[in-house]
Design a protein around this motif. Structure first.
Motif, short mmCIF file in Angstrom:
data_model
loop_
_atom_site.label_atom_id
_atom_site.label_comp_id
_atom_site.label_asym_id
_atom_site.label_seq_id
_atom_site.Cartn_x
_atom_site.Cartn_y
_atom_site.Cartn_z
N SER A 1 19.68 11.06 -3.49
CA SER A 1 18.61 11.21 -2.51
C SER A 1 18.80 10.21 -1.37
N GLN A 2 18.24 10.55 -0.22
CA GLN A 2 18.39 9.67 0.94
C GLN A 2 17.72 8.32 0.71
N ALA A 3 16.69 8.33 -0.17
CA ALA A 3 16.00 7.07 -0.41
C ALA A 3 16.88 6.07 -1.12
N SER A 4 17.93 6.59 -1.78
CA SER A 4 18.81 5.71 -2.56
C SER A 4 20.00 5.21 -1.77
N CYS A 5 19.98 5.34 -0.47
CA CYS A 5 21.09 4.84 0.33
C CYS A 5 21.15 3.32 0.23
N ILE A 6 22.37 2.80 0.24
CA ILE A 6 22.56 1.37 0.08
C ILE A 6 22.29 0.64 1.39
N VAL A 7 21.55 -0.46 1.32
CA VAL A 7 21.26 -1.21 2.54
C VAL A 7 22.30 -2.29 2.78
N ASP A 8 22.32 -2.74 4.02
CA ASP A 8 23.21 -3.82 4.42
C ASP A 8 22.43 -5.13 4.30
N PRO A 9 22.80 -5.99 3.35
CA PRO A 9 21.98 -7.19 3.12
C PRO A 9 21.79 -8.03 4.38
N GLN A 10 22.75 -7.98 5.29
CA GLN A 10 22.60 -8.80 6.48
C GLN A 10 21.40 -8.35 7.32
N TYR A 11 21.12 -7.05 7.28
CA TYR A 11 20.03 -6.53 8.10
C TYR A 11 18.79 -6.22 7.30
N ALA A 12 18.83 -6.48 6.00
CA ALA A 12 17.63 -6.33 5.17
C ALA A 12 17.46 -7.65 4.45
N PRO A 13 17.13 -8.66 5.23
CA PRO A 13 17.24 -10.01 4.70
C PRO A 13 16.21 -10.32 3.63
N GLU A 14 16.61 -11.27 2.83
CA GLU A 14 15.72 -11.77 1.81
C GLU A 14 14.71 -12.68 2.49
#
Lengths: 299, 575, 410
Positions: free
Chosen positions: B201-214
């Motif tokens: 599913s599209q919801a399970s796409c992997i994010v880029d940690p640099q742009y989804a920061p902690e």
């Protein structure tokens, strides 16, 4: 006495004979008659619709959907196979009802309020003026949308939504008229001889205000029709099976790019004609009754 | 005007001359300044031509840019933790990449960022082997850490708006474990047969940690990446997808334009993807404007939404191509079981027998949809034409069933049918009209139509004030479970507020969910369909078809059951 | 009363007006069936999730608390966060508002130009056929629903003739960027600190001198002093702007009105494209409105043309055109101007239908969308902005009228 003369001449202006109307003031008289004929014929057509429609206007699939005008269906059919001719004949009902009810509500609320407020003056007057100005400042159709959503579907509710928008116009017009009439010598004279406020209202102010009210009412009618069409366009019209030109207009818009011109054209034309009828009457009447009336076109 | 004398005239002329000269100097200076500034502005980066293209199209014949028109708009944002709308998912899928994906045109799962996978016997542990040599924007390599990061983050954020809460990822996934840099393991709380579909599913796409920061100790709703004006890269946490976001213009909550540009780091770039290097997506306010746009050639592709009449008309057009495919959107008829008359199953079955789906599909959709006789759509395993057992319409049966309760031509069954009027579903008013007509044609039913705009409709549903109402459904994941559990299971279907509860049904659903064998599941779904017919809590009406209209030189459009619009496969030939 | 008293009273009255407006909307919104919480969940939502959403949207607070929070926020200039997508309502409104403004201005221009021209022509041939035709034209256009007219225009010019686009505000990638004072650290200091201030100073001086000459003032010592003062002020200001621009990497000036911005950017091509997109919607809206102006101009011009000074001018032998536009029109113009002001305010609301028809990304369309979602903050914000703008326009119009015509100081 003097007040009777004043009354008679005012009334004489409001209900002139049709013949003299046409002859007098040239175009204005013709406009009123034209408008009256247009409106009357549409009203008559709508009233007679249960008897003269060839098919039931809400029955689906009486014919093949989206057929162009032909001998069997002179105005064609829409995408649900309903006969357009029947829908055109019967479709004015909703608009006329909405317009009538909204004008009635406006008259019942706006006129007395305007008279009362301007007569009383002072804080009361300022208070009502403020409220009316606030409502007037509001973009009309937004208010109408909000009220439709709150009140729900139905002719009365739609009329109420439209009425809320137009009451300030009546209020303002009446108020400015009354304020200017109050200064006139003969009113002052009446006051000084001890006439009751109610009498002054009835005998002097009201007949003078009436022409303006009539003019605003006709324009209000036309606007109510257009606003009703606008509300239907946004999706707040009546439930789907009631024949309604506004509905056909909105529906026809979706069908137009693929070449089905007949749904939107006839419905649109009828709306234009009805609005036109009232506007013509308003134009003509305003010219006749008060040719030098400052044409503040309040919506 | 004052009377002029010659002295005044001379003075005035002199004044005018001086002013004019000064103005000319200034204008020249300003113009010079402008040209100076415009030449200093950075030119938009020209897309670098891809190293190798697909063998079937040589570089000169595939157009570099494609213009798409749509009436959709990203509803909230491009963060998979929150985005839960069709169009948001479409863009997320162009910018990001899931572990597995569907083969275009089929419902078969194939490798994407994961090259192979396996599941334990009890169905509680899924292991994925990841593709090596894939890089993010900043050059760092994609590893199992990124997968764990993605799911930990999204589940922890638990955005009430988002699919992770809506679908219930947190109820399915227990934890994500990194076994080795390129092996990741998902431990589930319950055996979930549709897990692969969920991962695709599209919801399970992997994010880029640099742009989804902690941020801080734990993730929360405030960490959701939202739209940032003039900062397309900062407006989405995706990466690894076939495209990057070149520009995203949004005015007052509605998109006006989205521009996609080929991502050189895409794992399948060597395969020649994306086929079109630049895609410009233009938003239109409604169907009519979109129809006009594709007809006048303003856009190359028009997808969602076009009116049926326009589509049929464009099928006859010689300079347009109409693509048709299976839709996964269904609509169904709900009945409130809490009150009369629908608290009696006989009445519900009578309605089911009187519905004329053929009239619905032919009249409202001009044949551009499919009659649906099961809650599970056509094209998906588990589909059976269960509701055909009524024979539709079958007025004899209707009259019989209703007669047993005392309804006849003089004492008609009367109820209100509600539909939504703000365009949330296609042609709701027309559907209601046709349904009313077909039910009333039985001679023993009277239907009153009522409508509310979508917000009011939703509230009325929650307050259970509507006797009968029409609803629609888009799938979250491509599995029959997503068409059964949210409807007829006691807790899963509670949002529908039809008050249908059956322990038999619940048991069957749980069984079908957990079992990993397709053959066994198919059998169970057959039973479920039959039970739905017997209990008649809802009645499926129709299944949509998907349409796209393009210019004749456009290829690569796949409209399948997955409903995924794959921007990276579409291309146009010619110069 | 004096002008000053009038102005102050009017301005003070605006505040309670806006408050009443706001309160009405606040109440009406919460009476509406349906709420924004529901709208966030397409499908299933547990009670816990729903409650979480309520807290997130601030709807768990008591009603009066929400109301006061909002009103105090307004005084601070904060329009709140949208309940639909959590972004700043102020930002959204101020990006949508210029679009509606541009459409309104353009429509008003078209209505005004067509209306005034036709009105003047009609008044010149009073009660003759030309007059009747023009009047009927004005009446008929008024009776046409604006979305109907818009659709016809779209069909004719967009589909059949393909001269103009069918909708939208701008072609992809063509957003005008406005004026970019690209003076940054790399720029030539000589130009920034010497040439620019010199030019600006000279410009200011020439403006002053022209204005002084127009008022027939003498050029004495005072004039020289003022010229020097203006020059110094202009140069200083320009220098400061240059310094600021250089240190912060450039200043960006954009109005949000694409026509103005494209001119500021100096890009004639963009300007042309903007006009292309602007033309059909403004035409639709303008045509529907021109009837009012025709009627007004006609009656006012008719009255003015009967006045003595016009007859005198004609007797002196001045050309017809000079008389009409130079003398009569200027006097008749005032009520028309005030009408424009009033209509302008109403135009904003009427733009809703036009914006929907032409996919015009303006405030009207924004408002309708947000009403569908029951996005309370956004709706309240949009209404306040609308109301504020309408009040300001009517205030300006009233003030202008009061200033120019001392009789009207009610």
């Amino acid at each position: 006495m003097r007040k009777d003369i004043v009354n008679k001449s005012m009334l004489a202006k409001i209900i002139p004979g049709l013949g003299s109307l046409a002859k007098r003031r040239g175009l204005a008289g013709k406009l009123v008659i034209l408008g009256a004929i247009l409106t009357a014929s549409i009203v008559v057509m709508t009233l007679l619709s249960p008897w003269i429609t060839p098919y039931s206007p809400s029955k689906i699939n009486v014919g093949i959907p989206l057929t162009a005008p032909n001998s069997q269906f002179p105005l064609g059919t829409d995408n649900l196979g309903r006969d357009m001719l029947s829908r055109i004949i019967a479709g004015g009902g909703v608009m006329l009802q909405v317009a009538l009810v909204s004008v009635a509500i406006c008259l019942l609320i706006g006129v007395p309020l305007g008279l009362f407020s301007s007569q009383t003056g002072g804080i009361v007057d300022k208070f009502f003026s403020l409220i009316m100005d606030s409502v007037y400042a509001f973009p009309g159709i937004i208010l109408a949308i909000a009220f439709s959503l709150v009140l729900g579907r139905g002719v009365i509710n739609m009329a109420l939504s439209i009425a809320v928008v137009y009451v300030p116009s009546y209020f303002r017009v009446i108020r400015s008229q009354v304020l200017s009439i109050k200064e006139l010598p003969y009113v002052e004279a009446a006051n000084s001889i001890g006439a009751k406020r109610r009498t002054i209202l009835r005998r002097y102010i009201f007949p003078n205000v009436l022409p303006s009210v009539v003019v605003v009412a006709t324009v209000n009618f036309a606007d109510a029709i257009l606003t009703a069409a606008g509300l239907t366009f946004i999706g707040l019209g009546l439930p789907a099976n009631v024949p309604d030109w506004g509905w056909d207009l909105t529906n026809g818009r979706k069908l137009l790019p693929s070449g089905n011109w007949w749904v939107i054209t006839f419905a649109g034309t009828m709306i234009i004609l009805l609005a036109l009828g009232f506007t013509l009457m308003g134009e003509g009447l305003s010219e006749l009754l008060n040719p030098r009336l400052e044409q503040g076109e309040e919506k | 005007m004052k009377h002029l004398n010659t002295k005044d005239v001379k003075a005035v002329s002199k004044m005018i001359a001086i002013v004019a000269i000064i103005l000319v100097i200034i204008i020249a200076g300003v113009a010079a300044g402008y040209y100076y500034s415009t030449t200093q502005q950075p030119t938009s980066p020209t897309p670098t031509p891809s190293a190798s293209l697909s063998p079937t199209a040589s570089p000169s014949t595939v157009k570099e840019t494609l213009v798409m028109g749509t009436t959709d708009s990203v509803e909230t944002c491009l963060d998979p933790a929150r985005a839960y709308d069709f169009f948001g998912w479409e863009i997320i899928q162009s910018l990001g990449c899931p572990l597995v994906e569907y083969q275009a045109g089929t419902d078969q799962i194939i490798a994407s960022l994961a090259t192979s996978w396996s599941v334990s016997d009890d169905g509680l542990r899924w292991t994925f082997n990841l593709r090596q040599g894939v890089h993010f924007d900043n050059g760092s390599e994609f590893t199992a850490d990124a997968v764990k990061y993605t799911f930990d983050r999204n589940i922890q954020i638990a955005d009430p708006d988002g699919p992770f809460v809506g679908i219930g990822y947190g109820d399915i996934i227990s934890n994500v474990t990194v076994i080795s840099p390129f092996v990741v393991e998902f431990n589930l709380k319950i055996p979930f047969a549709a897990f692969l579909s969920l991962m695709a599913s599209q919801a399970s796409c992997i994010v880029d940690p640099q742009y989804a920061p902690e941020a801080g100790a734990t993730w929360s709703v405030n960490d959701v990446v939202v739209y940032r004006d003039s900062d397309p890269r900062g407006s989405n946490p995706m990466g690894l997808g076939p495209y990057t976001l070149k520009s995203w213009t949004r005015t007052a909550g509605k998109d006006s334009e989205i521009q996609l540009q080929a991502n050189p780091n895409y794992w399948n770039a060597s395969g020649g993807y994306p086929k079109t290097k630049n895609i410009n997506i233009k938003m239109y306010a409604d169907q009519s404007s979109l129809a006009l746009a594709i007809q006048s050639g303003d856009v190359d592709v028009a997808f969602r939404q076009l009116a049926t009449t326009d589509i049929i008309n464009m099928q006859h057009s010689s300079n347009l191509k109409v693509w048709t495919g299976t839709g996964a959107f269904i609509q169904y008829f709900c009945m409130q079981e809490k009150y009369a008359p629908f608290n009696d199953v006989t009445v519900r079955q009578a309605i089911a027998s009187a519905l004329n789906r053929t009239a619905l599909v032919q009249t409202v959709f001009q044949g551009q949809a499919q009659e649906l006789y099961s809650m599970i759509p056509l094209g998906m395993f588990g589909h059976t034409d269960a509701f055909q057992s009524f024979g539709a319409p079958n007025y004899t049966l209707t009259k019989e069933l209703l007669a047993s309760l005392g309804y006849n031509a003089n004492n008609k069954l009367t109820f209100d049918l509600w539909y939504e009027s703000s365009g949330h579903y296609p042609s709701s008013a027309e559907q209601a009209l046709v349904i009313q007509d077909s039910l009333q044609a039985s001679g023993v039913i009277t239907v009153n139509l009522q409508s509310l705009d979508w917000a009011g409709y939703r509230t009325a549903r929650t307050q259970e004030t509507m006797q009968a109402y029409i609803m629609g459904w888009y799938p979250d994941y491509i599995d029959p479970d997503d068409y059964i559990y949210p409807f007829v299971q006691s807790t899963g279907g509670s949002w529908l507020h039809i008050n249908y509860n059956s322990s038999t049904m619940d048991a069957l659903v749980a069984n079908a969910r957990g079992n990993t064998s397709v053959a066994i599941r198919q059998g169970i779904y057959g039973q479920i369909n039959d039970l739905i017919v017997a209990d008649c809590p809802l009645i499926p009406l129709y299944q949509s078809s998907a349409f796209a209209v393009t210019k004749t030189n456009v290829q690569g459009v796949y409209l399948d059951i997955t409903q995924q619009w794959r921007n990276w496969l579409v291309y146009a030939t010619g110069s | 009363m004096t002008l000053r008293t009038y102005v102050i009273t009017r301005i003070l009255l605006t505040i309670p007006m806006i408050l009443i407006l706001l309160t009405t909307v606040f109440i009406v919104m919460r009476v509406l069936p349906g709420d924004p919480v529901q709208m966030h969940f397409e499908k299933m939502a547990t009670p816990a999730t729903i409650e979480a959403m309520r807290v997130q949207l601030g709807l768990n607070k008591p009603l009066w608390a929400q109301y006061f929070d909002y009103v105090f926020g307004l005084f601070r200039g904060d329009l709140g966060k949208s309940m639909q997508d959590y972004s700043s309502v102020g930002q959204q409104i101020f990006s949508a508002f210029p679009a509606t403004l541009e459409l309104a201005i353009c429509a008003m221009l078209i209505a005004g130009i067509i209306g005034i021209f036709l009105g003047v022509e009609a008044s010149k041939s009073y009660n003759k056929p030309k007059d009747h035709v023009i009047r009927v034209f004005g009446i008929v256009t008024y009776a046409i629903p604006v979305f109907f007219l818009g659709m016809i225009l779209q069909l004719v010019f967009g589909v059949w003739l393909r001269w103009l686009p069918t909708g939208g505000r701008v072609a992809p990638g063509m957003n005008p960027r406005g004026l970019n004072l690209a003076l940054n650290a790399n720029s030539n200091s000589f130009v920034a600190y010497f040439v620019a201030p010199l030019l600006v100073g000279l410009l200011l001086v020439s403006v002053y001198l022209t204005a002084a000459k127009a008022k027939h003032k003498k050029f004495g010592r005072r004039a020289i002093l003022f010229s020097l003062a203006f020059f110094a002020a202009g140069s200083l200001l320009s220098g400061v702007i240059s310094w600021y621009s250089m240190s912060s990497g450039g200043i960006h000036v954009s109005t949000g009105l694409f026509t103005v911005d494209s001119l500021l950017e100096g890009n004639i091509f963009k300007f042309g494209t903007t006009i292309k997109y602007l033309l059909l919607p403004s035409l639709a809206l303008g045509l529907v409105l021109c009837g009012v102006f025709i009627r007004l101009t006609r009656s006012n011009m008719f009255d003015t043309m009967r006045l003595d000074f016009v007859t005198a001018a004609k007797a002196r032998g001045l050309k017809d055109r000079n008389v009409t536009y130079g003398y009569a029109f200027r006097n008749a113009f005032l009520p028309i101007l005030t009408m424009m002001g009033l209509e302008f305010a109403l135009l904003l609301g009427g733009a809703v239908l036009t914006e929907t028809t032409f996919s015009w990304p303006g405030l009207g369309r924004y408002l309708v969308d947000r009403i569908n979602f029951r996005d309370y903050t956004a709706i309240q914000g949009a209404v306040v902005v609308f109301g504020l703008f309408v009040s300001i326009v009517s205030l300006v119009v009233d003030l202008l009228y009061a200033y120019l015509d001392p009789r009207i100081r009610l």
